[in-house]
Design a protein around this motif. Structure first.
Motif, PDB file in Angstrom:
ATOM      1  N   ARG A  80       7.279  -1.841  -4.564  1.00  0.00           N
ATOM      2  CA  ARG A  80       8.731  -1.977  -4.435  1.00  0.00           C
ATOM      3  C   ARG A  80       9.266  -1.202  -3.243  1.00  0.00           C
ATOM      4  NH1 ARG A  80       9.001  -0.963  -9.939  1.00  0.00           N
ATOM      5  NH2 ARG A  80       9.562   1.182  -9.480  1.00  0.00           N
ATOM      6  N   GLY A  81       8.767   0.019  -3.079  1.00  0.00           N
ATOM      7  CA  GLY A  81       9.474   0.963  -2.211  1.00  0.00           C
ATOM      8  C   GLY A  81       9.048   1.031  -0.765  1.00  0.00           C
ATOM      9  N   VAL A  82       7.829   0.720  -0.434  1.00  0.00           N
ATOM     10  CA  VAL A  82       7.391   1.111   0.899  1.00  0.00           C
ATOM     11  C   VAL A  82       6.756  -0.019   1.696  1.00  0.00           C
ATOM     12  CG1 VAL A  82       7.080   3.495   0.206  1.00  0.00           C
ATOM     13  CG2 VAL A  82       5.157   1.962   0.107  1.00  0.00           C
ATOM     14  N   ALA A  83       7.089  -1.255   1.365  1.00  0.00           N
ATOM     15  CA  ALA A  83       6.490  -2.374   2.092  1.00  0.00           C
ATOM     16  C   ALA A  83       6.781  -2.240   3.584  1.00  0.00           C
ATOM     17  CB  ALA A  83       7.045  -3.679   1.564  1.00  0.00           C
ATOM     18  N   GLY A  84       5.816  -2.586   4.392  1.00  0.00           N
ATOM     19  CA  GLY A  84       6.060  -2.624   5.834  1.00  0.00           C
ATOM     20  C   GLY A  84       5.690  -1.356   6.563  1.00  0.00           C
ATOM     21  N   THR A  85       5.356  -0.304   5.853  1.00  0.00           N
ATOM     22  CA  THR A  85       5.006   0.936   6.554  1.00  0.00           C
ATOM     23  C   THR A  85       3.502   1.108   6.672  1.00  0.00           C
ATOM     24  OG1 THR A  85       4.876   2.174   4.520  1.00  0.00           O
ATOM     25  CG2 THR A  85       7.007   2.135   5.611  1.00  0.00           C
ATOM     26  N   GLY A  86       2.751   0.195   6.062  1.00  0.00           N
ATOM     27  CA  GLY A  86       1.309   0.395   6.044  1.00  0.00           C
ATOM     28  C   GLY A  86       0.889   1.075   4.760  1.00  0.00           C
ATOM     29  N   ILE A  87       1.807   1.787   4.115  1.00  0.00           N
ATOM     30  CA  ILE A  87       1.479   2.462   2.862  1.00  0.00           C
ATOM     31  C   ILE A  87       1.502   1.441   1.719  1.00  0.00           C
ATOM     32  CG2 ILE A  87       2.277   4.203   1.216  1.00  0.00           C
ATOM     33  CD1 ILE A  87       1.179   5.480   3.690  1.00  0.00           C
ATOM     34  N   GLY A  88       2.430   0.487   1.786  1.00  0.00           N
ATOM     35  CA  GLY A  88       2.544  -0.495   0.719  1.00  0.00           C
ATOM     36  C   GLY A  88       1.312  -1.368   0.576  1.00  0.00           C
ATOM     37  N   GLU A  89       0.490  -1.422   1.626  1.00  0.00           N
ATOM     38  CA  GLU A  89      -0.718  -2.251   1.555  1.00  0.00           C
ATOM     39  C   GLU A  89      -1.620  -1.817   0.403  1.00  0.00           C
ATOM     40  OE1 GLU A  89      -2.405  -1.567   5.326  1.00  0.00           O
ATOM     41  OE2 GLU A  89      -0.693  -2.477   6.347  1.00  0.00           O
ATOM     42  N   VAL A  90      -1.478  -0.575  -0.015  1.00  0.00           N
ATOM     43  CA  VAL A  90      -2.313  -0.107  -1.117  1.00  0.00           C
ATOM     44  C   VAL A  90      -2.068  -0.957  -2.355  1.00  0.00           C
ATOM     45  CG1 VAL A  90      -0.735   1.630  -2.080  1.00  0.00           C
ATOM     46  CG2 VAL A  90      -3.166   1.946  -2.263  1.00  0.00           C
ATOM     47  N   ALA A  91      -0.814  -1.360  -2.547  1.00  0.00           N
ATOM     48  CA  ALA A  91      -0.497  -2.152  -3.732  1.00  0.00           C
ATOM     49  C   ALA A  91      -1.230  -3.483  -3.674  1.00  0.00           C
ATOM     50  CB  ALA A  91       1.007  -2.369  -3.814  1.00  0.00           C
ATOM     51  N   ASP A  92      -1.230  -4.111  -2.489  1.00  0.00           N
ATOM     52  CA  ASP A  92      -1.917  -5.395  -2.364  1.00  0.00           C
ATOM     53  C   ASP A  92      -3.401  -5.229  -2.642  1.00  0.00           C
ATOM     54  OD1 ASP A  92       0.499  -6.224  -1.534  1.00  0.00           O
ATOM     55  OD2 ASP A  92       0.022  -6.068   0.610  1.00  0.00           O
ATOM     56  N   ARG A  93      -3.968  -4.192  -2.030  1.00  0.00           N
ATOM     57  CA  ARG A  93      -5.411  -4.033  -2.175  1.00  0.00           C
ATOM     58  C   ARG A  93      -5.776  -3.666  -3.617  1.00  0.00           C
ATOM     59  NH1 ARG A  93      -7.221  -0.118   2.011  1.00  0.00           N
ATOM     60  NH2 ARG A  93      -5.151  -0.257   2.884  1.00  0.00           N
ATOM     61  N   ALA A  94      -4.942  -2.822  -4.229  1.00  0.00           N
ATOM     62  CA  ALA A  94      -5.223  -2.439  -5.613  1.00  0.00           C
ATOM     63  C   ALA A  94      -5.159  -3.686  -6.497  1.00  0.00           C
ATOM     64  CB  ALA A  94      -4.222  -1.397  -6.097  1.00  0.00           C
ATOM     65  N   GLY A  95      -4.217  -4.592  -6.174  1.00  0.00           N
ATOM     66  CA  GLY A  95      -4.058  -5.806  -6.966  1.00  0.00           C
ATOM     67  C   GLY A  95      -5.258  -6.733  -6.880  1.00  0.00           C
ATOM     68  N   ASP A 114      -8.560   2.464  -1.779  1.00  0.00           N
ATOM     69  CA  ASP A 114      -9.297   2.557  -0.514  1.00  0.00           C
ATOM     70  C   ASP A 114     -10.811   2.504  -0.717  1.00  0.00           C
ATOM     71  OD1 ASP A 114      -7.125   2.456   1.071  1.00  0.00           O
ATOM     72  OD2 ASP A 114      -7.360   4.426   1.986  1.00  0.00           O
ATOM     73  N   GLY A 115     -11.239   2.122  -1.918  1.00  0.00           N
ATOM     74  CA  GLY A 115     -12.657   1.844  -2.113  1.00  0.00           C
ATOM     75  C   GLY A 115     -13.477   2.971  -2.689  1.00  0.00           C
ATOM     76  N   VAL A 116     -12.843   4.103  -3.076  1.00  0.00           N
ATOM     77  CA  VAL A 116     -13.615   5.211  -3.655  1.00  0.00           C
ATOM     78  C   VAL A 116     -13.836   4.932  -5.144  1.00  0.00           C
ATOM     79  CG1 VAL A 116     -13.677   7.702  -4.064  1.00  0.00           C
ATOM     80  CG2 VAL A 116     -12.545   6.803  -2.018  1.00  0.00           C
ATOM     81  N   LEU A 117     -15.035   5.184  -5.618  1.00  0.00           N
ATOM     82  CA  LEU A 117     -15.319   5.053  -7.046  1.00  0.00           C
ATOM     83  C   LEU A 117     -15.847   6.388  -7.550  1.00  0.00           C
ATOM     84  CD1 LEU A 117     -16.990   1.524  -7.091  1.00  0.00           C
ATOM     85  CD2 LEU A 117     -14.711   2.142  -7.929  1.00  0.00           C
ATOM     86  N   PRO A 118     -15.595   6.697  -8.835  1.00  0.00           N
ATOM     87  CA  PRO A 118     -16.028   8.004  -9.335  1.00  0.00           C
ATOM     88  C   PRO A 118     -17.546   8.160  -9.245  1.00  0.00           C
ATOM     89  CG  PRO A 118     -14.768   6.791 -11.015  1.00  0.00           C
ATOM     90  CD  PRO A 118     -14.962   5.866  -9.861  1.00  0.00           C
ATOM     91  N   SER A 119     -17.993   9.314  -8.796  1.00  0.00           N
ATOM     92  CA  SER A 119     -19.433   9.575  -8.745  1.00  0.00           C
ATOM     93  C   SER A 119     -19.641  11.081  -8.757  1.00  0.00           C
ATOM     94  CB  SER A 119     -20.059   8.956  -7.493  1.00  0.00           C
ATOM     95  OG  SER A 119     -19.778   9.763  -6.367  1.00  0.00           O
ATOM     96  N   ASN A 120     -20.894  11.493  -8.590  1.00  0.00           N
ATOM     97  CA  ASN A 120     -21.107  12.948  -8.627  1.00  0.00           C
ATOM     98  C   ASN A 120     -21.330  13.540  -7.243  1.00  0.00           C
ATOM     99  OD1 ASN A 120     -23.558  11.924  -8.169  1.00  0.00           O
ATOM    100  ND2 ASN A 120     -24.544  12.698 -10.045  1.00  0.00           N
ATOM    101  N   GLU A 121     -20.903  12.812  -6.205  1.00  0.00           N
ATOM    102  CA  GLU A 121     -20.999  13.415  -4.867  1.00  0.00           C
ATOM    103  C   GLU A 121     -19.914  12.884  -3.940  1.00  0.00           C
ATOM    104  OE1 GLU A 121     -24.887  12.406  -3.518  1.00  0.00           O
ATOM    105  OE2 GLU A 121     -24.341  10.320  -3.196  1.00  0.00           O
ATOM    106  N   GLY A 122     -19.647  13.649  -2.897  1.00  0.00           N
ATOM    107  CA  GLY A 122     -18.729  13.240  -1.835  1.00  0.00           C
ATOM    108  C   GLY A 122     -17.337  12.906  -2.355  1.00  0.00           C
TER     109      GLY A 122
END
Ligand code: SER
Length: 355
Positions: A337-352, A290-298
């Motif tokens: 594999r497991g959760v396509a179609g629920t909106g949660i699986g989109e994380v895999a696409d974006r991570a890819g 979701d776009g978060v990168l390690p940093s020292n705030e927030g």
């Protein structure tokens, strides 16, 4: 029952009762009072406040959430994780208390077939109406407990929407501790579903440790959150939240890296470390996707803390190799594999799509 089926049955139930399915909002919140999305209702705050008119008066979602307030409990209790999915149904000035209580009861006892005599409920101190509705449904008086604002009053931000709630808990039996209901034992009486009667506005000050109700919302709304991961504990008959199918494949990867089997949820430091690594790996994968990168705030600091903890616990299990890339990749594979179609699986696409 596997997690994809648990999700789908929830959505199907509420869609068939006139709810529009909406996507999970991102983990990075645009609300100034919130660092990371921590509840299904976050994206509806402007609707509850009357600032935005919803496209439909009823909605249902599967919301990805991060809560780190109980981070020290991960692996120590059977019920805490830092990332979870919240199944929710929402009414924007439409149905209210009697309807939402009936829906929740039907979903738990008929859709998921939980035995009614294992269910306990809590209500806000003076909420006689909720007690009456639960009694009409058939919940005996001795399984309804009244709790104060810290347990049975939900709010988001100051100022923000708030309201009394009613929680539904599942009695996991004497192996999980003493009797007495959710008022005395959170581990045995596992909180599954929180029904919030969202009707008030929270303001500054107040005599309840800084909690003040300063007005009424333009309409009476409903906000509910059923913890998918916790429901999976019951429906899959496992001991700990980290042992559900939502995290089991990641466990196998960690076991391979460590070279030993997970000892089970036995309270040892090794048991805690396995569960911390598995839990944090999932949260780390979702945050980065979701776009978060390690940093020292927030939110970047939250991510950095999770990464440090995961690495430290992996090292305490004897892993000296690079650990996070392997484990977080397994999280993404599992999601794809497991959760396509629920909106949660989109994380895999974006991570890819990320380098
Ligand atoms: N907002 C409530 C919670 O997060 C119900 O969804 O528990």
């Amino acid at each position: 029952m596997r997690a994809p089926e648990i999700r789908q049955k929830f959505l199907d139930y509420f869609i068939s009762r006139g709810h529009s399915q909406l996507p999970s909002s991102p983990l990075v919140s645009d609300d100034p009072t919130l660092l990371l999305t921590n509840a299904g209702m976050n994206q509806f705050k402007p609707v509850f406040l009357g600032e935005v008119t919803p496209a439909s008066p009823r909605a249902t979602t599967v919301q990805k959430c991060v809560r780190t307030v109980d981070i020290e409990n991960v692996g120590r209790t059977t019920r805490h994780v830092t990332f979870f999915e919240m199944l929710g149904n929402f009414s924007f000035g439409d149905y209210f208390k009697p309807e939402v209580i009936s829906y929740a009861w039907e979903v738990l006892t008929e859709v998921y077939q939980l035995p009614p005599d294992r269910l306990w409920v809590t209500v806000y101190l003076d909420d006689d109406e909720a007690v009456e509705v639960w009694r009409r449904i058939g919940v005996p008086a001795d399984r309804i407990q009244r709790l104060g604002w810290a347990d049975n009053y939900w709010s988001m931000g100051v100022p923000g929407p708030c309201g009394p709630s009613s929680e539904i808990c599942y009695d996991r039996g004497p192996a999980y501790g003493e009797p007495g209901g959710p008022a005395v034992n959170d581990e045995r009486y596992l909180e599954l579903w929180n029904l919030v009667f969202m009707q008030n506005i929270r303001g500054e000050g107040g005599d309840k440790d800084g909690f003040a109700v300063v007005g009424e919302l333009p309409r009476r709304n409903i906000d509910t959150g059923l913890g998918l991961d916790r429901l999976a504990i019951i429906l899959q008959d496992v001991e700990s939240i980290t042992q559900t199918d939502l995290l089991a494949p990641t466990f196998e990867v960690v076991e391979d890296l460590v070279g030993r089997r997970f000892p089970g949820h036995d309270g040892t430091e090794a048991s805690v470390s396995y569960q911390v690594v598995v839990d944090h790996a999932r949260t780390i994968a979702f945050l980065i996707a979701d776009g978060v990168l390690p940093s020292n705030e927030g939110s970047g600091y939250v991510l950095r803390r999770l990464m440090r903890r995961a690495i430290r616990h992996a090292q305490s299990l004897g892993v000296t190799d690079l650990v996070l890339p392997t484990i977080t990749t397994s999280v993404v594979d599992n999601l794809a594999r497991g959760v396509a179609g629920t909106g949660i699986g989109e994380v895999a696409d974006r991570a890819g799509q990320r380098p």
